[in-house]
Design a protein around this motif. Sequence first.
Motif, short mmCIF file in Angstrom:
data_model
loop_
_atom_site.label_atom_id
_atom_site.label_comp_id
_atom_site.label_asym_id
_atom_site.label_seq_id
_atom_site.Cartn_x
_atom_site.Cartn_y
_atom_site.Cartn_z
N VAL A 267 0.86 -1.19 0.00
CA VAL A 267 0.00 0.00 0.00
C VAL A 267 0.89 1.23 0.00
O VAL A 267 1.69 1.43 0.92
N CYS A 268 0.76 2.04 -1.05
CA CYS A 268 1.59 3.24 -1.19
C CYS A 268 0.81 4.47 -0.74
O CYS A 268 -0.38 4.62 -1.05
N SER A 269 1.50 5.35 -0.04
CA SER A 269 0.88 6.58 0.43
C SER A 269 1.93 7.67 0.48
O SER A 269 3.14 7.37 0.50
N VAL A 270 1.48 8.92 0.50
CA VAL A 270 2.38 10.06 0.58
C VAL A 270 1.80 11.05 1.58
O VAL A 270 0.58 11.30 1.59
N GLY A 271 2.66 11.61 2.42
CA GLY A 271 2.17 12.49 3.47
C GLY A 271 1.60 11.66 4.61
O GLY A 271 1.90 10.48 4.77
N PRO A 297 7.35 7.82 1.22
CA PRO A 297 8.62 8.51 1.08
C PRO A 297 9.32 8.56 2.44
O PRO A 297 8.64 8.67 3.48
N PRO A 298 10.64 8.47 2.49
CA PRO A 298 11.35 8.42 3.78
C PRO A 298 10.97 9.53 4.75
O PRO A 298 10.86 9.29 5.96
N ARG A 299 10.72 10.74 4.25
CA ARG A 299 10.39 11.84 5.17
C ARG A 299 9.03 11.66 5.83
O ARG A 299 8.73 12.32 6.84
N ASP A 300 8.18 10.79 5.27
CA ASP A 300 6.85 10.56 5.82
C ASP A 300 6.78 9.34 6.73
O ASP A 300 5.70 9.01 7.24
N VAL A 301 7.91 8.68 6.94
CA VAL A 301 7.94 7.53 7.86
C VAL A 301 8.08 8.09 9.27
O VAL A 301 9.18 8.34 9.77
N LEU A 302 6.95 8.32 9.91
CA LEU A 302 6.90 8.94 11.23
C LEU A 302 6.48 7.91 12.27
O LEU A 302 5.73 6.97 11.98
N VAL A 318 6.60 -0.79 7.66
CA VAL A 318 6.59 0.49 6.95
C VAL A 318 7.96 0.66 6.33
O VAL A 318 8.99 0.55 7.02
N VAL A 319 8.00 0.92 5.02
CA VAL A 319 9.26 1.03 4.29
C VAL A 319 9.32 2.41 3.65
O VAL A 319 8.36 2.87 3.03
N GLY A 320 10.46 3.07 3.80
CA GLY A 320 10.68 4.36 3.16
C GLY A 320 11.31 4.18 1.79
O GLY A 320 12.39 3.58 1.68
N VAL A 321 10.65 4.67 0.76
CA VAL A 321 11.16 4.57 -0.62
C VAL A 321 11.00 5.92 -1.29
O VAL A 321 9.90 6.49 -1.30
N ASP A 322 12.07 6.43 -1.85
CA ASP A 322 12.00 7.71 -2.59
C ASP A 322 11.24 7.52 -3.88
O ASP A 322 11.51 6.56 -4.64
N GLY A 323 10.31 8.42 -4.16
CA GLY A 323 9.67 8.43 -5.46
C GLY A 323 10.60 9.01 -6.50
O GLY A 323 11.57 9.72 -6.17
N THR A 324 10.35 8.73 -7.77
CA THR A 324 11.25 9.20 -8.81
C THR A 324 11.06 10.70 -9.09
O THR A 324 11.69 11.23 -10.00
#
Length: 326
Positions: A267-271, A297-302, A318-324
């Motif tokens: 499941v992908c999410s942002v923010g 995205p890594p900055r959203d892994v809170l 929960v995995v942090g992955v940078d979007g392109t």
Amino acid sequence: MSLDPERRALLLDAKLRALAADLGIPVDGEPSPLGGGAALVVDGTAVALAGEDAPERALGSALLLAARHEADRVVLFHDDPAVAAVDARRAGALAPSPEVRLVAGASSEPAVPSGPLGPIESPPMPEGFEDLCRGAGVDPVCEHGTWRGEVLGLEVVRATEAGFETGVGRFDREASALLHGDLPTSESLAAAADHVRAQRHQGAGAHPLATLARERWLRHDLLVDPARVGLVDMRPVDPPVERAGLRAPAPAPAVGTAPDDERVLVVCSVGVDADLVPATADLMLRERPDRVVVVLPPRDVLAPVERAVARLAVPATVVGVDGTWT
């Protein structure tokens, strides 16, 4: 006549206090606003009253509130029986399970869970749609029974009863039909796809075409390279609820296979999307995965998000992955 915000907040606070007290929950401190409703945390219990405007997001907001305060118990009151039933179903896929209750006068009763989501059968792809999409470098995707074509997760064409409509969103499709109705569909789609690619790229800024539906952009990246989350394959699946629009946040799900043949829900999410955990719970009930991977995205892994995800009743990470776009 609608109430002014201050008067409305006082009434919500009083109602929440009365409902909590009826369950024997000590009410200390002042309730705070929570998505149009009210909530408070006391002695390891998060108590929330869903608001009228977006009650379907109350469960997720209550879970995040509980996670921020490291509260194990969650009690959620609903006035809407249909929304309460959905949340009671979703709560069954969480552990510890939130208590979802339906307001009945000055008291409340446990909400009866609605039936599980059934599989969604995709209709056959319309004739010529795949060739049209592939010719413009567009990915054909079927979601909730509608075939669409996407560029990096953003819809640029849709199959309708009237034919193939190009454009980003309903208003753009309508404008395209008015302004470019005399062009062959292949040309108007190519123009729309190129316009999106011009804004949706690495280092993309704040242009709307670069920021819309980034959770679907992130899913697109993983579909291209599922090894980034340790899988050997991935395919998109329908969200539990059809998206309200391009600007509405909605977790983007997929199902993949791990090297040991585990079935994995991705499941992908942002923010910070309040619906992330409740939507994932519904997807778990429908897809029956061995485990869940939530990708942000890594900055959203809170920490509160990780604690809320940890409530899922199957192993979840929960995995942090940078979007392109970065």
